[in-house]
Design a protein around this motif. Structure first.
Motif, PDB file in Angstrom:
ATOM      1  N   LYS A 178       0.821  -1.541   0.210  1.00 28.99           N
ATOM      2  CA  LYS A 178       0.164   0.196   0.030  1.00 28.99           C
ATOM      3  C   LYS A 178       0.822   1.447  -0.245  1.00 28.99           C
ATOM      4  N   VAL A 179       1.969   1.007  -0.873  1.00 31.13           N
ATOM      5  CA  VAL A 179       2.552   2.422  -1.025  1.00 31.13           C
ATOM      6  C   VAL A 179       2.159   3.210  -1.934  1.00 31.13           C
ATOM      7  N   VAL A 180       1.982   2.761  -2.297  1.00 28.96           N
ATOM      8  CA  VAL A 180       1.653   4.211  -3.898  1.00 28.96           C
ATOM      9  C   VAL A 180       0.209   4.281  -3.476  1.00 28.96           C
ATOM     10  N   PRO A 181      -0.460   6.027  -3.496  1.00 29.42           N
ATOM     11  CA  PRO A 181      -1.651   6.210  -3.140  1.00 29.42           C
ATOM     12  C   PRO A 181      -2.730   5.412  -4.645  1.00 29.42           C
ATOM     13  N   GLU A 182      -3.580   4.460  -3.217  1.00 33.41           N
ATOM     14  CA  GLU A 182      -4.644   4.314  -3.970  1.00 33.41           C
ATOM     15  C   GLU A 182      -5.459   4.708  -5.400  1.00 33.41           C
ATOM     16  N   ASP A 183      -5.175   6.320  -4.769  1.00 32.46           N
ATOM     17  CA  ASP A 183      -5.970   7.079  -5.565  1.00 32.46           C
ATOM     18  C   ASP A 183      -5.206   7.521  -6.680  1.00 32.46           C
ATOM     19  N   VAL A 184      -4.710   7.294  -6.511  1.00 37.84           N
ATOM     20  CA  VAL A 184      -3.294   7.797  -7.882  1.00 37.84           C
ATOM     21  C   VAL A 184      -3.817   6.745  -8.781  1.00 37.84           C
ATOM     22  N   LYS A 192      -5.547   4.427  -9.211  1.00 41.94           N
ATOM     23  CA  LYS A 192      -7.184   4.159  -9.878  1.00 41.94           C
ATOM     24  C   LYS A 192      -7.141   5.369 -10.356  1.00 41.94           C
ATOM     25  N   ASP A 193      -7.035   6.271 -10.582  1.00 42.32           N
ATOM     26  CA  ASP A 193      -7.100   7.204 -11.240  1.00 42.32           C
ATOM     27  C   ASP A 193      -5.884   7.424 -12.734  1.00 42.32           C
ATOM     28  N   VAL A 194      -5.130   6.799 -12.514  1.00 40.89           N
ATOM     29  CA  VAL A 194      -3.798   6.919 -13.900  1.00 40.89           C
ATOM     30  C   VAL A 194      -4.392   5.659 -14.528  1.00 40.89           C
ATOM     31  N   LEU A 195      -4.665   4.444 -13.591  1.00 41.03           N
ATOM     32  CA  LEU A 195      -5.183   3.655 -14.778  1.00 41.03           C
ATOM     33  C   LEU A 195      -6.875   3.579 -15.228  1.00 41.03           C
ATOM     34  N   ALA A 196      -7.373   4.242 -14.775  1.00 35.90           N
ATOM     35  CA  ALA A 196      -8.754   4.818 -15.239  1.00 35.90           C
ATOM     36  C   ALA A 196      -8.206   6.236 -16.661  1.00 35.90           C
ATOM     37  N   ARG A 197      -7.474   6.796 -16.434  1.00 36.44           N
ATOM     38  CA  ARG A 197      -7.154   7.895 -17.533  1.00 36.44           C
ATOM     39  C   ARG A 197      -6.690   7.030 -18.645  1.00 36.44           C
ATOM     40  N   LEU A 198      -5.698   5.430 -18.636  1.00 33.18           N
ATOM     41  CA  LEU A 198      -4.937   4.984 -19.537  1.00 33.18           C
ATOM     42  C   LEU A 198      -6.321   4.093 -20.333  1.00 33.18           C
ATOM     43  N   ASN A 217       6.278   8.990 -11.278  1.00 34.16           N
ATOM     44  CA  ASN A 217       6.498   7.685  -9.973  1.00 34.16           C
ATOM     45  C   ASN A 217       5.056   8.180  -8.704  1.00 34.16           C
ATOM     46  N   MET A 218       4.390   7.122  -9.239  1.00 35.11           N
ATOM     47  CA  MET A 218       3.678   7.085  -8.488  1.00 35.11           C
ATOM     48  C   MET A 218       3.033   7.628  -7.098  1.00 35.11           C
ATOM     49  N   ARG A 219       4.448   7.304  -6.479  1.00 36.46           N
ATOM     50  CA  ARG A 219       4.060   7.423  -5.147  1.00 36.46           C
ATOM     51  C   ARG A 219       4.480   9.160  -4.831  1.00 36.46           C
ATOM     52  N   GLN A 258       4.609  11.662  -7.570  1.00 38.33           N
ATOM     53  CA  GLN A 258       3.805  12.169  -8.478  1.00 38.33           C
ATOM     54  C   GLN A 258       2.039  13.115  -8.098  1.00 38.33           C
ATOM     55  N   SER A 259       1.966  13.461  -9.460  1.00 41.77           N
ATOM     56  CA  SER A 259      -0.224  13.585  -9.068  1.00 41.77           C
ATOM     57  C   SER A 259      -0.252  12.452 -10.201  1.00 41.77           C
ATOM     58  N   ALA A 260      -2.010  12.313 -10.258  1.00 38.19           N
ATOM     59  CA  ALA A 260      -2.365  11.575 -10.880  1.00 38.19           C
ATOM     60  C   ALA A 260      -2.576  12.280 -12.456  1.00 38.19           C
ATOM     61  N   ASP A 261      -2.177  13.400 -11.953  1.00 44.83           N
ATOM     62  CA  ASP A 261      -2.171  14.710 -13.244  1.00 44.83           C
ATOM     63  C   ASP A 261      -1.353  14.349 -14.177  1.00 44.83           C
ATOM     64  N   ASP A 262      -0.131  14.483 -13.083  1.00 46.52           N
ATOM     65  CA  ASP A 262       1.009  14.636 -14.525  1.00 46.52           C
ATOM     66  C   ASP A 262       1.632  13.631 -14.256  1.00 46.52           C
ATOM     67  N   VAL A 263       1.154  12.354 -13.771  1.00 40.45           N
ATOM     68  CA  VAL A 263       1.852  10.791 -14.570  1.00 40.45           C
ATOM     69  C   VAL A 263       1.282  10.651 -15.717  1.00 40.45           C
ATOM     70  N   ALA A 264      -0.391  11.269 -15.513  1.00 49.11           N
ATOM     71  CA  ALA A 264      -1.291  10.366 -16.740  1.00 49.11           C
ATOM     72  C   ALA A 264      -0.895  11.879 -18.146  1.00 49.11           C
ATOM     73  N   ALA A 265      -0.534  12.856 -17.853  1.00 51.59           N
ATOM     74  CA  ALA A 265      -0.172  13.980 -18.974  1.00 51.59           C
ATOM     75  C   ALA A 265       1.529  13.138 -19.364  1.00 51.59           C
ATOM     76  N   GLY A 266       2.411  13.208 -18.162  1.00 53.93           N
ATOM     77  CA  GLY A 266       3.567  12.439 -18.909  1.00 53.93           C
ATOM     78  C   GLY A 266       3.577  11.448 -20.367  1.00 53.93           C
ATOM     79  N   LEU A 267       2.034  10.487 -19.870  1.00 51.74           N
ATOM     80  CA  LEU A 267       2.551   8.952 -19.885  1.00 51.74           C
ATOM     81  C   LEU A 267       1.330   8.651 -21.355  1.00 51.74           C
ATOM     82  N   LEU A 268       0.374   9.874 -21.317  1.00 50.24           N
ATOM     83  CA  LEU A 268      -0.200  10.346 -22.261  1.00 50.24           C
ATOM     84  C   LEU A 268       0.679  11.538 -23.353  1.00 50.24           C
TER      85      LEU A 268
END
Lengths: 108, 304
Positions: free
Chosen positions: A12-18, A20-26, A89-91, A93-103
């Motif tokens: 449980k070291v990566v925030p659940e909401d981050v 799920k949010d990243v996965l949802a956007r992908l 780094n999902m531990r 960075q925010s879901a917004d930043d991660v998703a923006a970087g991936l996409l």
């Protein structure tokens, strides 16, 4: 360009909401991607899947600390290439930043 | 508990390319999330995207098929099993996947928290302190015969032997080169190592202290006191309380689980173990030297 998402399923070291949010956007983006339950587990198993994941040219990875990701692949005998790999780094960075970087640059 | 890390895994592909209808967005998300939570790796295959190659792996391909997906079959995959999930809810898909994997002789994941040391070889100086310190044979050395010094390279060889949630070996590493990616704090979790981390007391456990100094002495003294108190007072609850207090203090200081503290051997045994490790390294060095002195292996050596 390829995308790899790690769900870090066994801790449980990566925030659940981050996560799920990243996965949802992908998932909602329409792009093809690889998702692994837990890179640590694949590394411990020396899973051949890691070789396939490491051998793909430009790759964007959503997981944890880049230093950990780099040496997890190395530990499995399948080091990541020196160039063309970005780790988000999902531990930390925010879901917004991660998703923006991936996409980045992807038509969604 | 014995952990098996070599079971056969199938690659799961959620196929939404030619010959299949795409899933509704929410159902796709729930399906992916459910499979990942169950420990499966999943590839989402969709038109125009790139994913890891098939590479002769056995695949379980799930999708809402209108036709057999020819592009996967032509992509060099091994055994392919197709499961139509057109009428399945996300939860049902999880059950179906587990059943299909079992039917294919594969292993369903789970049952082990992947906790083991990961070495940062850009920092590691190969001092072998971790090898000497670890009580559970997690570490080993390899490449002794190729090493001019005959020392070999430290490696993690038995990941499953590692004690869950114990980061103790990372604390004896003088270079902060040992990571536990699932640890809560940096730099043990893989965060960047800063100069102050190397100075920090929480990162520096003097191995000599562990081999007979403060921590071990404290533990032994407290255990002895607790035993004496138990034998004189016959009060089991007091003895247990004392033990718990001792362990809690040590656990808090170094984040070492009770289980590991409970299995600490005596200082003499740890020193004996260090001596054996040194002797083993010496023997390897001698063997390596002998091989170098002999020169290359000839056909005669192989009996040809």
């Amino acid at each position: 360009m390829r995308v790899l998402y790690c769900h870090c399923a066994y801790a449980k070291v990566v925030p659940e909401d981050v996560k799920k949010d990243v996965l949802a956007r992908l998932s909602g983006s329409g792009i093809a991607f690889d998702a692994v339950a837990d890179l640590c587990e694949l590394s411990a198993r020396k899973d051949p899947a890691l070789a396939r994941l490491a051998d793909g040219g430009e790759t964007r990875i959503a997981a944890c600390f880049p230093r950990a990701v780099q040496w997890l692949f190395h530990a499995a005998g399948t080091p990541l290439p020196d160039d063309g790999v970005e780790v988000w780094n999902m531990r930390e960075q925010s879901a917004d930043d991660v998703a923006a970087g991936l996409l980045r640059g992807v038509e969604v | 508990m014995s952990v098996k890390l070599d079971g056969k895994r199938l690659r799961i592909v959620l196929y939404e390319g030619d010959g299949a209808e795409p899933l509704e967005p929410q159902r796709r998300f729930e399906t992916l999330l459910g499979l990942l939570e169950d420990g499966h790796s999943v590839t989402r295959a969709a038109p125009g995207g790139t994913v890891a190659s098939a590479d002769r792996a056995d695949h379980l391909v799930i999708g809402q098929f209108t036709d057999k997906p020819a592009d996967i079959a032509a992509n060099g995959a091994g055994v392919l099993r197709f499961v139509d999930i057109s009428d399945c809810a996300a939860d049902d898909i999880r059950g179906t996947v587990a059943s299909e994997i079992s039917a294919a002789g594969g292993e369903n994941p789970g049952g082990w928290k992947p906790w083991f040391p990961v070495i940062d070889y850009e920092r590691c100086t190969n001092c072998l302190q971790c090898l000497t310190f670890c009580l559970f044979d997690v570490y080993g050395v390899e490449g002794v015969s190729q090493d001019p010094e005959g020392k070999g390279q430290i490696t993690v060889q038995k990941e499953a032997n590692c004690k869950i949630d114990c980061p103790a070996c990372s604390r004896v590493c003088p270079e902060a080169a040992i990571m536990f990616p699932k640890y809560k704090k940096g730099p043990i979790n893989g965060d960047v190592v800063r100069a102050e981390d190397l100075e920090s007391e929480s990162m520096k456990v003097d191995i000599s202290a562990l081999l007979g100094g403060d921590i071990y002495s404290a533990l032994r003294t407290r255990q002895k006191d607790a035993r004496q108190r138990f034998s004189t007072e016959r009060d089991e609850s007091k003895a247990l309380l004392e033990r718990k207090r001792c362990l809690k203090k040590l656990q808090k200081q170094f984040d070492i689980p009770d289980e590991v503290l409970m299995t600490l051997p005596s200082a003499g045994k740890i020193e004996e173990r260090a001596r054996r490790a040194r002797e083993k390294a010496e023997r390897r060095k001698e063997r390596s030297q002998t091989m170098r002195d002999r020169g290359p292996v000839t056909e005669e050596d192989w009996g040809i």
